[in-house]
Design an enzyme around this catalytic site. Structure first.
Site, PDB file in Angstrom:
ATOM      1  N   LYS A 149     -27.232  22.421  -3.732  1.00 41.06           N
ATOM      2  CA  LYS A 149     -27.705  22.926  -4.920  1.00 41.06           C
ATOM      3  C   LYS A 149     -28.772  24.214  -4.372  1.00 41.06           C
ATOM      4  CE  LYS A 149     -30.481  21.909  -8.604  1.00 41.06           C
ATOM      5  NZ  LYS A 149     -29.844  22.365  -9.802  1.00 41.06           N
ATOM      6  N   CYS A 184     -29.959  31.499 -12.807  1.00 39.52           N
ATOM      7  CA  CYS A 184     -30.295  30.520 -13.235  1.00 39.52           C
ATOM      8  C   CYS A 184     -30.860  30.903 -14.883  1.00 39.52           C
ATOM      9  CB  CYS A 184     -31.282  30.111 -12.791  1.00 39.52           C
ATOM     10  SG  CYS A 184     -31.697  28.184 -13.334  1.00 39.52           S
TER      11      CYS A 184
HETATM   12  C1  DHB Z   1     -30.545  25.515 -12.553  1.00 38.73           C
HETATM   13  C2  DHB Z   1     -29.062  25.137 -13.104  1.00 38.73           C
HETATM   14  C3  DHB Z   1     -28.726  26.731 -12.975  1.00 38.73           C
HETATM   15  O1  DHB Z   1     -27.939  27.146 -13.574  1.00 38.73           O
HETATM   16  C4  DHB Z   1     -28.409  27.342 -11.578  1.00 38.73           C
HETATM   17  O2  DHB Z   1     -27.791  28.505 -11.107  1.00 38.73           O
HETATM   18  C5  DHB Z   1     -29.420  27.011 -11.115  1.00 38.73           C
HETATM   19  C6  DHB Z   1     -30.591  25.939 -11.797  1.00 38.73           C
HETATM   20  C7  DHB Z   1     -30.871  24.264 -12.752  1.00 38.73           C
HETATM   21  O3  DHB Z   1     -31.501  24.430 -14.068  1.00 38.73           O
HETATM   22  O4  DHB Z   1     -31.535  23.859 -12.026  1.00 38.73           O
END
Ligand code: DHB
Length: 307
Positions: free
Chosen positions: A45, A128
Site C-alpha cells: 500500500k 493519489c
Molecule cells: C489512495 C488512492 C490512490 O489512488 C492512491 O494512489 C493512493 C492512495 C487512497 O485513497 O488511499
C-alpha cells in the site's frame, strides 16, 4: 505453455501480472495472502511518513463495472513497510514499496529509507486523488519535475513513478519531457481517474462519504483511458511501462502488452475477486497467447496495428 515472464529494471518477474498498490495490501496478513497467490510480486500500500487512519467510511464502493474509492491513504506508516520484505522472504518474489509522501521532504526521507531496505523496487506515487487539500502532483508539471529531480537521484533501488491518467496529447508530451529528463526506472499508468461522482438515485445520495462523495474511479470503466496512457507513453518515451486500470482477464492483459506495457497490475478485480484473480488472469493470458501462436511477450509487445 507460453512464457509470460519478464524482467523490468533488472528485476525478474515469474510472470507479468501482479497486484496494484492499493487494494488489500495494507497489513502483513494481506501481503502474505498476495505472497501465497500467483501474483508475480508483492506491491505494498502507498505509505506516508506517519501511520494514517484514512478518510471516513464508507470510502470504497464496488460498482457494476468497477469501483469508486476515497480511502485517504490508510496505512501503517513507512517504518512498518520497511520491515515487511524480510517477513515476506519465504514467498521468493519481489516486494515493491509505494511511497506517497504528503510533501517533498517526506518523499525524500522515505525513498532514502526504502533505498537501504530489502525492497526490490520503489514506486513513487504522484497521483493519489483522495487527500483533502492536496492536488495530484502528476497534474502539476513544475512540481512533478521538482519531485522527480530530487527524489530519483536518492534511490539506490529501481524507482518508478505512478502517474495519473492524462487526457490531452499536450499533457502527455509535457509529462514525457519530464520523464525523459528524470529517467525513472519504470512508469505505472494509470492511477484511478480522480474525483468521479457516483450517485445512488434511489437513495438520492452519494455512495461514499468523504469529499462530498467524490472519489477515484477504477475497474472496467477506466480500461480505455489506461490503454491510451500506456500507448501514448510507449510512443513517446523509452522507459518500461506497467499498465494498470481495468484489467480483469487475460485478454485485457494481452491488450495492455500489445499497447506497449511490460507488465500489468490488477487493482479492482483483485479487490472483488481475491487472490485467485492472479492465477486466472495469467492462465487466460497464456492460453490466449498460445491460440495466437505467441510463445513470449516480446512476440507482440507494443505491436499494436492501427487500422
Ligand atoms: C489512495 C488512492 C490512490 O489512488 C492512491 O494512489 C493512493 C492512495 C487512497 O485513497 O488511499
Amino acid at each position: 505453455m507460453a512464457d509470460i515472464s519478464v524482467k523490468i529494471a533488472g528485476i525478474e518477474l515469474g510472470s507479468c501480472i501482479f497486484n496494484a498498490a492499493g487494494p488489500k495490501d495494507v497489513t502483513l496478513k494481506e501481503l502474505e495472502a498476495i505472497g501465497a497467490s500467483r501474483s508475480a510480486a508483492i506491491a505494498m500500500k502507498s505509505c506516508t511518513k506517519e501511520p494514517r487512519e484514512g478518510n471516513e467510511e464508507p470510502r470504497y464502493c464496488a460498482l457494476e463495472s468497477g469501483s469508486i474509492n476515497s480511502m485517504g491513504l490508510p496505512n501503517l506508516g513507512y517504518k512498518e513497510y520497511m520491515k515487511f520484505p524480510a517477513l515476506l522472504k519465504s514467498f521468493g518474489k519481489p516486494v515493491i514499496a509505494s511511497v506517497s509522501g504528503l510533501c517533498l521532504e517526506d518523499n525524500i526521507q522515505m525513498l532514502k529509507a526504502f533505498s537501504d531496505s530489502e525492497v526490490s523496487a520503489i514506486e513513487l506515487n504522484l497521483s493519489c486523488p483522495n487527500i483533502k487539500g492536496k492536488p495530484q502532483i502528476g497534474y502539476d508539471f513544475v512540481q512533478m519535475d521538482e519531485v522527480l529531480k530530487e527524489a530519483l537521484k536518492i534511490s539506490k533501488k529501481p524507482a518508478g513513478v505512478k502517474l495519473p491518467p492524462y487526457f490531452d496529447f499536450v499533457h502527455f508530451e509535457e509529462a514525457a519531457g519530464i520523464l525523459k529528463r528524470r529517467k525513472p526506472a519504470f512508469i505505472s499508468c494509470i492511477n484511478s481517474i480522480g474525483n468521479a461522482l457516483v450517485i445512488d438515485a434511489e437513495k438520492e445520495a452519494t455512495v461514499i462519504r468523504p469529499k462530498g462523495g467524490f472519489g477515484g474511479l477504477g475497474g472496467k470503466y477506466i480500461k480505455y483511458t489506461a490503454l491510451a496512457n500506456v500507448r501514448k507513453f510507449y510512443e513517446l518515451i523509452d522507459i518500461p511501462i506497467i499498465g494498470v486500470g481495468g484489467v480483469s482477464s487475460g485478454r485485457d492483459a494481452f491488450e495492455f502488452i500489445l499497447a506497449g506495457a511490460s507488465a500489468v497490475q490488477i487493482g479492482t478485480a483483485f479487490m472483488e475477486e481475491g487472490p485467485s484473480v492472479f492465477a486466472r488472469v495469467q492462465d487466460e493470458l497464456a492460453s490466449f497467447m498460445a491460440r495466437k501462436g505467441y510463445s513470449r511477450l516480446d512476440d507482440f509487445r507494443g505491436k499494436l496495428k492501427v487500422i
